[in-house]
Scaffold this active site. Sequence first.
Site, mmCIF file in Angstrom:
data_model
loop_
_atom_site.group_PDB
_atom_site.id
_atom_site.type_symbol
_atom_site.label_atom_id
_atom_site.label_comp_id
_atom_site.label_asym_id
_atom_site.label_seq_id
_atom_site.Cartn_x
_atom_site.Cartn_y
_atom_site.Cartn_z
ATOM 1 N N HIS A 131 -15.192 -3.395 7.878
ATOM 2 C CA HIS A 131 -14.429 -3.117 6.667
ATOM 3 C C HIS A 131 -14.557 -4.197 5.601
ATOM 4 O O HIS A 131 -13.751 -4.270 4.683
ATOM 5 C CB HIS A 131 -12.943 -2.876 6.977
ATOM 6 C CG HIS A 131 -12.725 -1.816 8.015
ATOM 7 N ND1 HIS A 131 -13.275 -0.563 7.918
ATOM 8 C CD2 HIS A 131 -12.030 -1.833 9.169
ATOM 9 C CE1 HIS A 131 -12.926 0.145 8.976
ATOM 10 N NE2 HIS A 131 -12.182 -0.589 9.766
ATOM 11 N N ARG A 157 -6.796 -8.146 -9.438
ATOM 12 C CA ARG A 157 -7.467 -9.440 -9.667
ATOM 13 C C ARG A 157 -8.944 -9.204 -9.914
ATOM 14 O O ARG A 157 -9.417 -8.076 -9.837
ATOM 15 C CB ARG A 157 -7.304 -10.310 -8.421
ATOM 16 C CG ARG A 157 -7.849 -9.561 -7.203
ATOM 17 C CD ARG A 157 -7.971 -10.401 -5.979
ATOM 18 N NE ARG A 157 -8.162 -9.592 -4.797
ATOM 19 C CZ ARG A 157 -9.316 -9.086 -4.381
ATOM 20 N NH1 ARG A 157 -10.417 -9.297 -5.085
ATOM 21 N NH2 ARG A 157 -9.405 -8.353 -3.295
ATOM 22 N N LYS A 179 0.817 -1.227 0.000
ATOM 23 C CA LYS A 179 0.000 0.000 0.000
ATOM 24 C C LYS A 179 0.844 1.267 0.000
ATOM 25 O O LYS A 179 0.451 2.269 -0.592
ATOM 26 C CB LYS A 179 -0.955 -0.004 1.200
ATOM 27 C CG LYS A 179 -2.008 -1.081 1.077
ATOM 28 C CD LYS A 179 -3.088 -0.978 2.134
ATOM 29 C CE LYS A 179 -3.984 -2.177 1.986
ATOM 30 N NZ LYS A 179 -5.265 -2.118 2.609
HETATM 31 P P1 ADP Z 1 -8.216 -3.871 2.691
HETATM 32 O O1 ADP Z 1 -7.089 -3.891 1.713
HETATM 33 O O2 ADP Z 1 -7.929 -4.632 3.938
HETATM 34 O O3 ADP Z 1 -9.542 -4.210 2.074
HETATM 35 P P2 ADP Z 1 -8.687 -1.033 2.417
HETATM 36 O O4 ADP Z 1 -7.546 -0.112 2.509
HETATM 37 O O5 ADP Z 1 -9.191 -1.370 1.053
HETATM 38 O O6 ADP Z 1 -8.330 -2.372 3.197
HETATM 39 O O7 ADP Z 1 -9.894 -0.478 3.295
HETATM 40 C C1 ADP Z 1 -11.064 -1.233 3.558
HETATM 41 C C2 ADP Z 1 -12.152 -0.360 4.166
HETATM 42 O O8 ADP Z 1 -11.683 0.260 5.380
HETATM 43 C C3 ADP Z 1 -12.570 0.816 3.293
HETATM 44 O O9 ADP Z 1 -13.545 0.458 2.351
HETATM 45 C C4 ADP Z 1 -13.109 1.792 4.337
HETATM 46 O O10 ADP Z 1 -14.396 1.430 4.751
HETATM 47 C C5 ADP Z 1 -12.162 1.584 5.507
HETATM 48 N N1 ADP Z 1 -11.021 2.542 5.424
HETATM 49 C C6 ADP Z 1 -9.778 2.275 4.983
HETATM 50 N N2 ADP Z 1 -8.996 3.383 5.026
HETATM 51 C C7 ADP Z 1 -9.763 4.384 5.508
HETATM 52 C C8 ADP Z 1 -9.556 5.772 5.778
HETATM 53 N N3 ADP Z 1 -8.367 6.367 5.577
HETATM 54 N N4 ADP Z 1 -10.586 6.494 6.267
HETATM 55 C C9 ADP Z 1 -11.796 5.916 6.485
HETATM 56 N N5 ADP Z 1 -12.054 4.630 6.252
HETATM 57 C C10 ADP Z 1 -11.071 3.847 5.761
#
Ligand code: ADP
Length: 505
Positions: free
Chosen positions: A238, A295, A119
């Site tokens: 999440h 993916r 990331k």
């Molecule tokens: P993963 O790779 O584990 O799926 P993500 O980075 O895609 O994690 O985040 C998953 C979810 O977590 C997002 O859809 C959101 O709901 C929450 N989230 C992640 N980062 C943030 C942020 N900076 N602010 C608010 N919510 C967040």
Amino acid sequence: MTKTIKKVLVANRGEIALRVMRSCYEMGIRTVAVFSEADRSSRHVLYADEAECIGPAPSSESYLRMDKIIEAAKKHGADAIHPGYGFLSENAEFARMCASEGIIFIGPSPETMEAMGDKIRARKTMMEAGVPVVPGLFEPVSDVAAALEACSRIAYPVIIKASMGGGGKGMRVAANAEEVESMMAQARSEALSGFGDDTIYIEKYLQNPHHIEFQILADTYGNVLNLYERECSVQRRHQKIVEESPSPFLDASLRAKMAKAAVAAARQVGYIGAGTIEFLVDDDRNFYFLEMNTRLQVEHPVTEFVCGVDIVKQQILVASGEPLSYKQDDIVQRGWAIECRICAEDCDNDFRPSPGLIQRLSEPNGAGVRVDSAAYQGYEIPIWYDPMISKLIVCASRREYAIERMRRALYEYRVVGLTTNIQYLRRLIDIPAFKEGKYDTSFIEQNQDRLAARQGYHTEAEDIAIIASYMDYLMNFEENTAQTDDDSALSRWRAFGLQKGVLRV
Ligand code: ADP
């Protein structure tokens, strides 16, 4: 059939393996299933032209065994491997192993996977491409003092994230300075156990954002297609539960801006194949790059319905070196699609997985309904894997009709023998904020009461048991109406009816 791909091994299981094989069938491509000992009678195994057992039930001994999968591909003469989602789908080492064995990995290059799987690296790359990213760090942080200093610059609340994280794991929110140290420790230990790497970084925690992602398809001829968005804000811890396309939150101008950014992001990394650019969007309609998934996504069918494109077919075409079948002008969003993830879990008991034997199954069908399922009557859901048993997707010309259709499809969906989230989903789609399309990532939390099972609300299995208790009551009327203080004298059905409050003593 494509010029180079005549047989595909699907390195996955369940509904997604089946879904990939269906596209292969349509393309005249033969399929090879791999399976663990727990999946011998799975539908993906029965569907494939050929099948190979690759080890015991735990995924670390079967679906994650790269050597066994490559060996199976060679033995069966597969030209290509489709990884589905999860398992090895974002594993660059596996993609490299495939290449070195002369097998096509249906996905982007290992370098792209590495760049986007991290990331922190992805954030830097996107910033360079001019794509807005969530404010925060572009370097790992390990020292608490340095983290505290960064947090006060970013301003609370902040989210501490595992750089290699996924599936909603390895993330912790810190509301203030006091919480930073312990949240760092929690995020790190979850990251280490989940991803074997405890690198963390910090970004601004946006208040109740929307999670909106864009589907991209790119070929080796420089064509990058945008298949528009999916709204994925209905999340629990999440993790996505319900997805739809289009997003009720986007207007044409924001959609166009985000699509442009998504295409720029894909071009920046020389992306090949199907990928998803995830964004967070705040209430003021600012959007920020969150991450890229290299993916096929679980929720891809809503895009397939709305854009009329089979994403798996396009993945296979691109992997075989052929151009995409569409130009950007061919891609138009038509109508509305909604997906519900159907899981074997007990929503009224902390979402505990509830694997078991499917005694009776009746899946919905009819106009505008698609069920991507690996379940069948008599199938036992193994305890070893994800509790998702199917995906129910509906489409209609308008959002309100799609919701009506989803309500009907959920009503038709009957699973007897184990507890599923179907009743929970029925409650969810009837919540006013969902119906109005006015929801964000706080939706589940804000509607806990409406989502909780109501008193007197019964599952399908309970409905059947209640009917049985009435029948028993009527058929043994004298015995059942006799006064007794001895509970053990009650028939099993009568006891159940009394306990549920549908029969009186
Ligand atoms: P993963 O790779 O584990 O799926 P993500 O980075 O895609 O994690 O985040 C998953 C979810 O977590 C997002 O859809 C959101 O709901 C929450 N989230 C992640 N980062 C943030 C942020 N900076 N602010 C608010 N919510 C967040």
